[in-house]
Every structure is written in structure tokens, then in C-alpha cells.
Design a protein around this motif. Sequence first.
Motif, mmCIF file in Angstrom:
data_model
loop_
_atom_site.group_PDB
_atom_site.id
_atom_site.type_symbol
_atom_site.label_atom_id
_atom_site.label_comp_id
_atom_site.label_asym_id
_atom_site.label_seq_id
_atom_site.Cartn_x
_atom_site.Cartn_y
_atom_site.Cartn_z
ATOM 1 N N PHE A 18 -12.971 0.871 5.085
ATOM 2 C CA PHE A 18 -11.759 1.007 4.277
ATOM 3 C C PHE A 18 -10.575 1.368 5.163
ATOM 4 N N LEU A 19 -10.757 2.318 6.072
ATOM 5 C CA LEU A 19 -9.667 2.740 6.950
ATOM 6 C C LEU A 19 -9.227 1.604 7.868
ATOM 7 N N GLN A 20 -10.181 0.824 8.358
ATOM 8 C CA GLN A 20 -9.838 -0.308 9.210
ATOM 9 C C GLN A 20 -9.043 -1.353 8.429
ATOM 10 N N GLN A 21 -9.449 -1.599 7.191
ATOM 11 C CA GLN A 21 -8.745 -2.560 6.346
ATOM 12 C C GLN A 21 -7.327 -2.067 6.060
ATOM 13 N N HIS A 22 -7.188 -0.772 5.777
ATOM 14 C CA HIS A 22 -5.878 -0.188 5.506
ATOM 15 C C HIS A 22 -4.984 -0.280 6.753
ATOM 16 N N ALA A 23 -5.541 0.029 7.911
ATOM 17 C CA ALA A 23 -4.787 -0.057 9.166
ATOM 18 C C ALA A 23 -4.336 -1.497 9.427
ATOM 19 N N LYS A 24 -5.203 -2.447 9.150
ATOM 20 C CA LYS A 24 -4.853 -3.861 9.329
ATOM 21 C C LYS A 24 -3.697 -4.240 8.402
ATOM 22 N N GLU A 25 -3.773 -3.792 7.152
ATOM 23 C CA GLU A 25 -2.699 -4.074 6.189
ATOM 24 C C GLU A 25 -1.373 -3.487 6.673
ATOM 25 N N LEU A 26 -1.402 -2.262 7.183
ATOM 26 C CA LEU A 26 -0.178 -1.617 7.665
ATOM 27 C C LEU A 26 0.408 -2.351 8.870
ATOM 28 N N ARG A 27 -0.458 -2.819 9.776
ATOM 29 C CA ARG A 27 0.022 -3.588 10.940
ATOM 30 C C ARG A 27 0.671 -4.897 10.501
ATOM 31 N N GLU A 28 0.048 -5.572 9.535
ATOM 32 C CA GLU A 28 0.608 -6.827 9.033
ATOM 33 C C GLU A 28 1.968 -6.600 8.373
ATOM 34 N N LEU A 29 2.066 -5.547 7.579
ATOM 35 C CA LEU A 29 3.337 -5.228 6.929
ATOM 36 C C LEU A 29 4.408 -4.913 7.966
ATOM 37 N N LYS A 30 4.055 -4.113 8.965
ATOM 38 C CA LYS A 30 5.021 -3.747 10.013
ATOM 39 C C LYS A 30 5.523 -4.982 10.745
ATOM 40 N N GLY A 31 4.628 -5.928 10.996
ATOM 41 C CA GLY A 31 5.009 -7.168 11.665
ATOM 42 C C GLY A 31 6.020 -7.985 10.872
ATOM 43 N N LYS A 32 6.051 -7.783 9.564
ATOM 44 C CA LYS A 32 6.992 -8.492 8.699
ATOM 45 C C LYS A 32 8.225 -7.651 8.368
ATOM 46 N N GLY A 33 8.274 -6.418 8.920
ATOM 47 C CA GLY A 33 9.432 -5.557 8.672
ATOM 48 C C GLY A 33 9.300 -4.675 7.442
ATOM 49 N N PHE A 34 8.059 -4.417 7.001
ATOM 50 C CA PHE A 34 7.824 -3.608 5.812
ATOM 51 C C PHE A 34 6.986 -2.378 6.146
ATOM 52 N N VAL A 35 7.022 -1.403 5.255
ATOM 53 C CA VAL A 35 6.161 -0.224 5.342
ATOM 54 C C VAL A 35 5.592 0.045 3.955
ATOM 55 N N LYS A 36 4.437 0.687 3.920
ATOM 56 C CA LYS A 36 3.828 1.070 2.641
ATOM 57 C C LYS A 36 4.024 2.570 2.489
ATOM 58 N N VAL A 37 4.558 2.971 1.341
ATOM 59 C CA VAL A 37 4.889 4.371 1.102
ATOM 60 C C VAL A 37 4.235 4.835 -0.195
ATOM 61 N N LYS A 38 3.737 6.060 -0.178
ATOM 62 C CA LYS A 38 3.174 6.647 -1.389
ATOM 63 C C LYS A 38 4.089 7.787 -1.823
ATOM 64 N N PHE A 39 4.597 7.699 -3.049
ATOM 65 C CA PHE A 39 5.415 8.751 -3.634
ATOM 66 C C PHE A 39 4.513 9.584 -4.541
ATOM 67 N N ASN A 40 4.484 10.878 -4.320
ATOM 68 C CA ASN A 40 3.649 11.774 -5.117
ATOM 69 C C ASN A 40 4.493 12.437 -6.193
ATOM 70 N N GLY A 41 4.732 11.737 -7.263
ATOM 71 C CA GLY A 41 5.490 12.272 -8.382
ATOM 72 C C GLY A 41 4.564 12.580 -9.535
ATOM 73 N N VAL A 42 5.076 12.415 -10.737
ATOM 74 C CA VAL A 42 4.280 12.628 -11.938
ATOM 75 C C VAL A 42 3.040 11.736 -11.881
ATOM 76 N N GLU A 43 3.268 10.484 -11.554
ATOM 77 C CA GLU A 43 2.173 9.540 -11.321
ATOM 78 C C GLU A 43 2.337 9.026 -9.897
ATOM 79 N N PRO A 44 1.392 9.322 -9.000
ATOM 80 C CA PRO A 44 1.530 8.815 -7.625
ATOM 81 C C PRO A 44 1.713 7.298 -7.622
ATOM 82 N N THR A 45 2.675 6.838 -6.836
ATOM 83 C CA THR A 45 3.044 5.431 -6.806
ATOM 84 C C THR A 45 3.095 4.944 -5.369
ATOM 85 N N GLU A 46 2.428 3.836 -5.081
ATOM 86 C CA GLU A 46 2.521 3.196 -3.772
ATOM 87 C C GLU A 46 3.426 1.988 -3.896
ATOM 88 N N VAL A 47 4.359 1.877 -2.951
ATOM 89 C CA VAL A 47 5.267 0.737 -2.940
ATOM 90 C C VAL A 47 5.377 0.200 -1.520
#
Length: 124
Positions: A18-47
Motif C-alpha cells: 500500500f505504501l509503495q502504491q501511495h508513493a508511486k501515486e505521489l511521484r506521478e502527481l508531482k511529475g504533472k505539477g500536482f500534490v495530494k493533500v488531506k484536510f482534517n476537518g469535520v469530515e477528513p477530505t483528500e484532494v
Amino acid sequence: CQYNPKIYYYFIATECGFLQQHAKELRELKGKGFVKVKFNGVEPTEVILYKNIINKIVHDFNIKNQLVSIFLNHDPEKPTRCIFFKKSCCIPQVYLQQDDYEKAFIEEKQQSEEYPNMSLKDEE
């Protein structure tokens, strides 16, 4: 509860995969100029945010003293316009049609260049 090497190995192998898959996803996003962020509010949200947009959000709240910050979630399956409320940390999301998303993304790309760094306090 006794130590069972088979269960332990399964957990580690599953977790590491799972961690390797997540790391791969983050590298792919970074290569396209994106980041994945988790906001911990009333309902945690990943964007998925375009680069520098997290800096824009901080600027909106800390420098401009805005009550909301608006940005895009670049989830390829469900692109949305997010409205982040400062006080409640609530993030309602409005689904966008592809052509509306593309127009909004062009604007956001231009706007993101104004925020190369995070502004933690007003530089007067």
C-alpha cells in the motif's frame, strides 16, 4: 494473543504494498505539477491540488483574512470546485463538467504563479 509470523508477514507485505502504491501515486502527481493533500476537518477530505495552491489557501486565510478559499480538486474521475471554510474547516465540493473544469484550471494555473512561497505573515 500469540505472535503468528504468517499474520505478521501478511500485514507487513500488505502495508508495504500500500505504501509503495501511495508513493508511486505521489511521484506521478508531482511529475504533472500536482500534490495530494488531506484536510482534517469535520469530515477528513483528500484532494489533488495544483502546485502552489496550498500557498494560495494560506495566503487567503493569513494575509487577506478571507473566510473562504476557493480552489479546484483535480481528481481525474470527479473534478470539483472546493470551497474551504476557514472557521469550520468544512470543504463542500461542486462537481464540474469537463469544459467548465478546463476553463477553471487555466485560470487557476495563472493564479498559482502568484504564490511561489507560503506567506505566514504580512510582509509590511
